[in-house]
Design an enzyme around this catalytic site. Structure first.
Site, PDB file in Angstrom:
ATOM      1  N   GLU A   9       0.870  -1.194   0.000  1.00 55.25           N
ATOM      2  CA  GLU A   9       0.000   0.000   0.000  1.00 55.25           C
ATOM      3  C   GLU A   9       0.892   1.224   0.000  1.00 55.25           C
ATOM      4  O   GLU A   9       1.031   1.923   1.000  1.00 55.25           O
ATOM      5  CB  GLU A   9      -0.927  -0.008   1.235  1.00 55.25           C
ATOM      6  CG  GLU A   9      -1.982   1.103   1.206  1.00 55.25           C
ATOM      7  CD  GLU A   9      -2.602   1.374   2.584  1.00 55.25           C
ATOM      8  OE1 GLU A   9      -3.011   0.416   3.271  1.00 55.25           O
ATOM      9  OE2 GLU A   9      -2.659   2.551   2.977  1.00 55.25           O
ATOM     10  N   HIS A 176      -9.250   1.523  -0.196  1.00 49.72           N
ATOM     11  CA  HIS A 176      -8.350   2.339   0.625  1.00 49.72           C
ATOM     12  C   HIS A 176      -9.143   3.455   1.311  1.00 49.72           C
ATOM     13  O   HIS A 176     -10.119   3.955   0.760  1.00 49.72           O
ATOM     14  CB  HIS A 176      -7.255   2.931  -0.270  1.00 49.72           C
ATOM     15  CG  HIS A 176      -6.210   3.687   0.481  1.00 49.72           C
ATOM     16  ND1 HIS A 176      -6.383   5.012   0.853  1.00 49.72           N
ATOM     17  CD2 HIS A 176      -5.000   3.308   0.939  1.00 49.72           C
ATOM     18  CE1 HIS A 176      -5.299   5.392   1.517  1.00 49.72           C
ATOM     19  NE2 HIS A 176      -4.446   4.397   1.581  1.00 49.72           N
ATOM     20  N   ASP A 299       2.744   1.852   3.798  1.00 50.52           N
ATOM     21  CA  ASP A 299       2.002   3.113   3.679  1.00 50.52           C
ATOM     22  C   ASP A 299       2.942   4.313   3.499  1.00 50.52           C
ATOM     23  O   ASP A 299       2.688   5.389   4.034  1.00 50.52           O
ATOM     24  CB  ASP A 299       1.076   3.328   4.888  1.00 50.52           C
ATOM     25  CG  ASP A 299      -0.227   4.034   4.502  1.00 50.52           C
ATOM     26  OD1 ASP A 299      -0.351   4.466   3.347  1.00 50.52           O
ATOM     27  OD2 ASP A 299      -1.117   4.153   5.363  1.00 50.52           O
TER      28      ASP A 299
HETATM   29 MN    MN Z   1      -2.457   4.450   2.568  1.00 53.77          MN
END
Ligand code: MN
Length: 336
Positions: A9, A176, A299
């Site tokens: 991600e 998301h 992330d």
């Molecule tokens: Mn994210």
């Protein structure tokens, strides 16, 4: 440690989309949640400028940072709210441009980068076409939607052609987060609650529950949905969700589905660790879902990749489980 790490991600944006966000933020049509986000991520302070420069870099700088952080491969996707802040026509065009740019970046570093496509859900036919193009011509591994689009959720049947195409193309959807939708956001605007620590998870877990409860997975049983942030809290709730669902069925308050809500979650969802560096949260998720349904995500550039890696390297699980979460599960799901 010599273990392979795939992070799934990892965010990017095109300069053009960032510029278009600024126009939306300056207009009177801006959604209140996005307005708060805009002040955070498009601000003129050094922190926001650093995030921006990292988001737009899909080349040498990104690879260098991955090397420093010990990330072997990053699966890139459009950062929140992506093209979903724009009208359907603009969004469809910018999604296509972003996918072209991302495909080029992957081509330059095919062993280090992979990509999920952006689509404009509010023009479902266009989204279907773009998903087909991205999966077959651009070599993308799935697609990503940043939760609500103008307050609309994907359980609405007008969006179902997107799921039909996703199932046919075997394209997993990364659902998301973004800030809560316009009908939900008001009580989140105080105390920073709209943001990633809480509001994002409320918005996105609600979206996932809408997909489960509308019967989507009876219609498309092979669909795969990915949730970040340790499943946005849902693994913790599943037992109670089933229990109270059964009561509601009994009193005739909701329609009975073929299976329990948790059955769909266990079969059709995969979660990632993005932004959650908690042993208890990981272990609960492993106990509820199994290690084979959890993937590592850092992330980047919003979270410290160092902390994410440090957590996964040292958390008390078996090496076989660590290997699955770090790489094996992602290789299988995304056919890397
Ligand atoms: Mn994210």
């Amino acid at each position: 440690m010599g273990i392979k790490r795939i992070a799934v991600e990892e965010a990017f944006v095109t300069e053009e989309i960032a510029q278009e966000w600024k126009k939306v933020l300056a207009s009177k049509f801006v959604e209140p949640g996005f307005q708060m986000m805009g002040n955070t991520i498009l601000g003129d302070d050094p922190g926001a400028r650093m995030v921006h420069s990292r988001l737009v870099d899909t080349g040498a700088g990104r690879i260098q940072q991955m090397d420093a952080d010990g990330i072997d491969m990053a699966v890139l996707s459009i950062t929140s709210p992506g093209v979903q802040a724009f009208d359907a026509v603009t969004a469809t065009r910018l999604a296509k441009d972003a996918n072209d740019a991302l495909a080029k970046a992957v081509q330059a570093h095919p062993t280090r980068l992979a990509a999920l496509a952006a689509v404009a859900p509010h023009y479902p036919q266009g989204a279907v076409q773009e998903l087909q193009r991205a999966m077959t011509l651009l070599g993308m591994k799935g697609f990503l939607i940043n939760s609500h689009t103008m307050g609309e959720y994907l359980d609405d049947q007008k969006f179902w052609p997107i799921f039909e195409a996703a199932e046919a193309l075997d394209a997993p959807l990364y659902l998301h987060p973004r800030e809560p939708g316009p009908d939900l956001v008001k009580p989140f605007l105080d105390y920073g609650l709209y943001f990633a620590g809480f509001g994002f998870a409320v918005e996105t877990s609600l979206h996932a529950m809408r997909l489960i409860m509308c019967g989507l997975f009876d219609e498309f049983p092979k669909l795969k949905i990915i949730l970040g942030h340790m499943g946005e809290g849902l693994p913790f709730w599943l037992q109670r969700i089933d229990n109270r669902y059964l009561l509601q069925v009994k009193i005739g308050a909701v329609k009975k589905m073929k299976r329990l809500p948790s059955d769909y979650f266990l079969d059709n969802f995969v979660i990632t660790t993005s932004g959650v560096m908690s042993g208890p949260a990981l272990k609960l998720s492993m106990e509820v879902l199994g290690a084979e349904r959890i993937m590592f995500a850092a992330d980047y550039p919003y979270e410290s990749v160092t902390e994410g890696v440090q957590f996964m390297d040292t958390v008390d699980i078996t090496d076989a489980q660590r290997q699955m979460i770090y790489a094996g599960n992602a290789e299988k799901l995304f056919k890397l």
